[in-house]
Write an enzyme that holds these catalytic residues in place. Sequence first.
Site, short mmCIF file in Angstrom:
data_model
loop_
_atom_site.label_atom_id
_atom_site.label_comp_id
_atom_site.label_asym_id
_atom_site.label_seq_id
_atom_site.Cartn_x
_atom_site.Cartn_y
_atom_site.Cartn_z
NE ARG A 1 -17.58 14.33 23.10
CZ ARG A 1 -17.73 13.26 22.71
NH1 ARG A 1 -17.04 12.14 22.77
NH2 ARG A 1 -19.28 12.85 22.77
CG HIS B 1 -2.01 -1.03 1.08
ND1 HIS B 1 -1.77 -2.32 1.53
CD2 HIS B 1 -3.17 -1.02 0.79
CE1 HIS B 1 -2.68 -3.09 1.63
NE2 HIS B 1 -3.65 -2.43 0.96
NE ARG C 1 -17.84 13.94 18.83
CZ ARG C 1 -16.90 13.44 19.13
NH1 ARG C 1 -16.33 12.26 18.69
NH2 ARG C 1 -15.59 14.39 19.41
CD GLU D 1 1.76 -2.08 3.16
OE1 GLU D 1 2.02 -1.09 2.52
OE2 GLU D 1 0.75 -2.79 2.71
#
Length: 260
Positions: free
Chosen positions: A221, A6, A166, A78
């Site tokens: 939050r 990738h 959420r 990788e």
Amino acid sequence: MSDVFHLGLTKSMLQGATVAIVPGDPERVKKIAELMDRATFLASHREFTSYLAFVEDSAVVICSTGIGGPSVSIAVEELAQLGIKSFLRVGTTGAIQPNVNVGDIIITQAAVRLDGASLHFAPMEFPAAADFYATTALVEACTQQGIKPHIGITASSDTFYPGQERYDTVAKRVTPRFQNSLQEWQALGVLNYEMEASTLFTMCLANGWQAACVAGVIVNRTEQEIPDESTMKKTETRAVSIVVDAVRILLKNKNSLTSI
């Protein structure tokens, strides 16, 4: 021709690097690389953008992972195939403790495994824990910059919305598993939510590699959900500076690169 599936990289492109900085955001990669010497673009494919830079004579890879555990697992695997053994994640985060302010820095000691990817590397009983030496380097980098970080536990969720409880979604609901979960993590002293640390830590610990994580707080939050853009950029810059200094510390004290 790439040596891995990738990333579009070959081992020779990494010039002997054994340390990688792994942000989530591809746009963050160049910013990080340019804080070191001889920054050079390597490749970009899907969410994976990579640069090579140097700390004195030591090569360092900077490679984005995208969002979430599955993407992290691809990038880390990788990069490890190409010789990387130490991974320092840098990102942004939402705090859930009232004493953690926007602009603060969180260094993650361990992560709550709310992801699925980490289960592909070790059973749930196995801890998602950071490497001591890499984490200490992050703390030392903060000290050098006059920053007092919060050091503790992060909750790593596979989802941004329901897994982090959420309700500002189309459905306006979360599944029973995550209802009242934010309050539970707060009671247990968890500092913040993010989406990558548990996979990174579990994967690296299971394979004998180093991993650590630093994040800048862009929202608390307990106060609001939407970050301020100008504050977010300043916080990102602070976190990036810390991770680069931590790499310098690790490379200076090569005995702390315990997995190499």
